[in-house]
Design a protein around this motif. Structure first.
Motif, PDB file in Angstrom:
ATOM      1  N   GLN A  15      43.927  15.967  46.004  1.00 15.13           N
ATOM      2  CA  GLN A  15      44.352  14.657  45.525  1.00 15.13           C
ATOM      3  C   GLN A  15      43.202  13.658  45.643  1.00 15.13           C
ATOM      4  OE1 GLN A  15      47.132  14.117  44.094  1.00 15.13           O
ATOM      5  NE2 GLN A  15      48.127  16.074  44.546  1.00 15.13           N
ATOM      6  N   ASP A  56      50.142   8.689  43.461  1.00 17.63           N
ATOM      7  CA  ASP A  56      49.881  10.035  42.979  1.00 17.63           C
ATOM      8  C   ASP A  56      49.615   9.974  41.468  1.00 17.63           C
ATOM      9  OD1 ASP A  56      50.117  13.067  43.363  1.00 17.63           O
ATOM     10  OD2 ASP A  56      51.542  12.670  41.736  1.00 17.63           O
ATOM     11  N   GLU A  63      53.469   4.528  50.002  1.00 12.78           N
ATOM     12  CA  GLU A  63      52.886   3.957  48.786  1.00 12.78           C
ATOM     13  C   GLU A  63      53.034   2.440  48.771  1.00 12.78           C
ATOM     14  OE1 GLU A  63      53.781   7.747  45.777  1.00 12.78           O
ATOM     15  OE2 GLU A  63      55.157   6.042  45.884  1.00 12.78           O
TER      16      GLU A  63
END
Length: 373
Positions: A138, A144, A194
């Protein structure tokens, strides 16, 4: 060397040579011909008394376990794991109308299909495929990449600006945007991690993607996504109440169908009879009632042919019973062809009756498709 001297063998030694040890068969014959000594007769008498005691015990034990021998004599079958339901005197149940022994089963066919001694050929296991690709690393982004792309697609489909969404959330007016838009916003909700990353981002906001910029603007509103959930609940309230009323009505009608269906009661009767036969000699045997989720387990028990399940067997037995019940069979069969024709005719008639169960339980099918939550 000196000359060999010829020795004379004494008579006693000659007698020893002739007295060779007799063979076991000869000994047996001698013992049989002799009269028993008092010591031997005492031993044989003790043995005889012991045999009489053992035989007496066997007779008494056979009298005690006469009922158990009937069950133990039956071949052992695959077990049906069900949960028994204890009879209650507080209220009447469907099980009060059912008698387990009144339904006749083809036990020979049952023992052939579901016997424990027969070995079934297990289907070959497919090899487990494992991915040989290395895991994707990632990148150091706020969201994401896949989630960011999905949110950007949803925003283009909504065709609304960030200011319009912020104004609707601050006013608390669900009619301004509509229920569909709030359902989409719920899917965009970020996780706690997040949300922290978005709030703590100190770089150039213009370099962020459209999804990140949208979420940063929405998160400036206190309890932003709690507001979204609340407004969605308000927008769908009337529709949900109407749906719940119809659902409860369907459940009530489905319950009445199950309680009043003659064929469904016969199904419970057949499963109860079959399960008690399969569970003979175990704690699960001799049941008077079982939980309805047992019906879902019938398809998991497969026969020796690897195709026929216990559900197939029970349905075939009900079809045979219903077919014979439509017309009384007389004992005089003209010949084999007519008997086979009658059996096939009864089978078709029984199949038509059993196929009607789906029509009788139409609301049950609707209730089965509902979301219990």
């Amino acid at each position: 060397p000196p000359a060999a001297v010829k020795l004379s063998v004494p008579r006693s030694v000659r007698n020893l040579k002739t007295n060779v040890t007799p063979k076991p068969s000869q000994l047996l014959n001698k013992h049989e011909s002799r009269t028993p000594s008092p010591k031997n007769s005492a031993v044989s008498g003790a043995r005889k008394s012991m045999e009489e005691v053992v035989s007496y015990k066997d007779v008494s034990s056979s009298e005690k376990t006469d009922g158990d021998d009937m069950d133990s004599a039956k071949p052992k079958l695959k077990p049906l794991h069900w949960d028994k339901v204890r009879a209650t005197s507080e209220r009447a149940t469907v099980w009060d109308q059912i008698k387990s022994n009144s339904f006749q089963l083809n036990e020979d066919m049952m023992e052939t299909l579901f016997g424990c001694n027969s070995t079934t050929a297990a289907p070959p296991k497919e090899p487990i495929r494992r991915s040989v690709l290395p895991p994707v690393k990632q990148e150091n982004r706020v969201l994401d990449p896949k989630k960011s792309q999905n949110i950007a697609i949803l925003l283009r489909a909504l065709n609304v600006t960030r200011d319009e969404v912020s104004e609707a959330l601050l006013d608390g007016n669900p009619e301004s945007l509509g229920a569909e838009l709030f359902e989409t916003l719920v899917k965009m909700a970020p996780t706690k991690e997040e949300e922290i990353k978005l709030r703590e981002y100190s770089g150039d906001v213009s370099k962020l993607g459209s999804a990140e910029r949208f979420l940063r603007t929405v998160l400036d509103i206190p309890f932003a996504f709690k507001r979204v959930e609340t407004m969605l609940y308000r927008a769908n309230f009337d529709t949900e109440v109407q749906y719940l009323r119809k659902s409860f009505q369907t459940l009530e009608e489905a319950s009445d169908e199950l309680k009043n269906s003659r064929l469904f009661l016969k199904l419970l009767q057949a499963v109860l009879r079959t399960g008690n036969r399969m569970n003979v000699g175990t704690n699960r045997g001799d049941a008077k009632a079982f939980k309805l989720d047992t019906l879902l387990k019938l398809v998991d028990i497969k026969g020796t042919d690897g195709k026929t399940t216990l559900l197939h067997f029970v349905v075939q037995e009900i079809i045979r019973s219903e077919g014979v019940g439509t017309n009384s069979t007389d004992g005089n069969h003209e010949n084999k062809m007519t008997s086979n024709f009658k059996e096939e005719d009864f089978r078709k008639q029984g199949l038509q009756v059993v196929a009607g169960l789906s029509r009788d339980l139409s609301n049950v099918k609707k209730a089965a498709g509902m979301d219990s939550d």
